[in-house]
Design an enzyme around this catalytic site. Sequence first.
Site, PDB file in Angstrom:
ATOM      1  N   SER A   9    -103.675  10.940  64.617  1.00 43.78           N
ATOM      2  CA  SER A   9    -104.273  11.975  65.463  1.00 43.78           C
ATOM      3  C   SER A   9    -105.739  12.123  65.085  1.00 43.78           C
ATOM      4  O   SER A   9    -106.108  11.966  63.917  1.00 43.78           O
ATOM      5  CB  SER A   9    -103.547  13.307  65.272  1.00 43.78           C
ATOM      6  OG  SER A   9    -104.223  14.353  65.945  1.00 43.78           O
ATOM      7  N   ASN A  11    -107.139  14.999  65.698  1.00 42.40           N
ATOM      8  CA  ASN A  11    -107.224  16.465  65.693  1.00 42.40           C
ATOM      9  C   ASN A  11    -107.288  16.979  64.257  1.00 42.40           C
ATOM     10  O   ASN A  11    -106.308  16.907  63.507  1.00 42.40           O
ATOM     11  CB  ASN A  11    -105.993  17.036  66.414  1.00 42.40           C
ATOM     12  CG  ASN A  11    -106.074  18.534  66.607  1.00 42.40           C
ATOM     13  OD1 ASN A  11    -106.564  19.252  65.751  1.00 42.40           O
ATOM     14  ND2 ASN A  11    -105.572  19.006  67.737  1.00 42.40           N
ATOM     15  N   HIS A  13    -107.494  20.032  63.193  1.00 39.23           N
ATOM     16  CA  HIS A  13    -106.633  21.196  62.965  1.00 39.23           C
ATOM     17  C   HIS A  13    -105.193  20.764  62.683  1.00 39.23           C
ATOM     18  O   HIS A  13    -104.518  21.326  61.819  1.00 39.23           O
ATOM     19  CB  HIS A  13    -106.672  22.125  64.181  1.00 39.23           C
ATOM     20  CG  HIS A  13    -108.010  22.734  64.427  1.00 39.23           C
ATOM     21  ND1 HIS A  13    -108.599  23.623  63.548  1.00 39.23           N
ATOM     22  CD2 HIS A  13    -108.889  22.576  65.446  1.00 39.23           C
ATOM     23  CE1 HIS A  13    -109.775  23.993  64.016  1.00 39.23           C
ATOM     24  NE2 HIS A  13    -109.976  23.364  65.169  1.00 39.23           N
ATOM     25  N   ASP A  69     -95.249  14.316  68.831  1.00 37.73           N
ATOM     26  CA  ASP A  69     -95.461  14.637  70.236  1.00 37.73           C
ATOM     27  C   ASP A  69     -94.692  15.916  70.491  1.00 37.73           C
ATOM     28  O   ASP A  69     -93.539  16.060  70.042  1.00 37.73           O
ATOM     29  CB  ASP A  69     -94.963  13.517  71.148  1.00 37.73           C
ATOM     30  CG  ASP A  69     -95.512  13.679  72.565  1.00 37.73           C
ATOM     31  OD1 ASP A  69     -96.745  13.795  72.709  1.00 37.73           O
ATOM     32  OD2 ASP A  69     -94.716  13.679  73.516  1.00 37.73           O
ATOM     33  N   SER A  70     -95.318  16.853  71.152  1.00 35.69           N
ATOM     34  CA  SER A  70     -94.674  18.161  71.288  1.00 35.69           C
ATOM     35  C   SER A  70     -95.013  18.804  72.620  1.00 35.69           C
ATOM     36  O   SER A  70     -95.934  18.389  73.330  1.00 35.69           O
ATOM     37  CB  SER A  70     -95.097  19.084  70.141  1.00 35.69           C
ATOM     38  OG  SER A  70     -96.506  19.234  70.119  1.00 35.69           O
ATOM     39  N   GLY A 158    -102.489  26.504  73.149  1.00 37.26           N
ATOM     40  CA  GLY A 158    -101.504  26.032  74.117  1.00 37.26           C
ATOM     41  C   GLY A 158    -100.697  27.174  74.719  1.00 37.26           C
ATOM     42  O   GLY A 158    -101.244  28.168  75.212  1.00 37.26           O
TER      43      GLY A 158
END
Length: 204
Positions: A9, A11, A13, A69-70, A158
């Site tokens: 990733s 990302n 965070h 993956d979420s 999100g």
Amino acid sequence: MTRTLVLASHNAHKLEELRRILGPLIPGIELIGYDGPEPVEDGLSFEENALIKARAAAAHTGLPAIADDSGIAVDVLGGCPGIFSARWGGPERSDARNVELLLWQLSDVADEHRSAGFVCAAALALPPVNGTAGEEICELGVWPGRVLREPAGEHGFGYDPIFQPEGETRSAAELTGAEKDLLSHRTRAFGALAPEIRERLAAG
């Protein structure tokens, strides 16, 4: 002995979150970020997409790689948005548009039928050996709850502001980071994957 594991990733965070989650579970681990190319996530399930990302990072770096993956799965919508959670709001997608569309779709749904769950697939892929794909393992974590009627809370991201975890009176966006780390779907999935990671890193 310190063992290196790469998170598939870009990302920062997510990297920090998984360092917090996995640090106590896998002593001596060094979790590093990934700066390679992102693969096309064309899987039809959370598990398939997580494995696509982990496999690509392991092949690119030559290191054991993890990925996730979420998304949110709403029962009355047949499990949607599901793997399309990040793109639910359309071409000009954003967290706000995704939330707005989902709330509109559920506007006439009674409270007792708004059950949902945050779902996370956590994958481990070992690097290929002599051109043969390495071992791959995937675990699934589900954080049950329901969809609220309006956003609440300033934390998280999100769909957190409209997701009320089972047994809670607050939204996921009203929980502290530490509280969320104890309960979340990502914690559940990577908690299940951690023993598999420990075993493979010890054997490597």
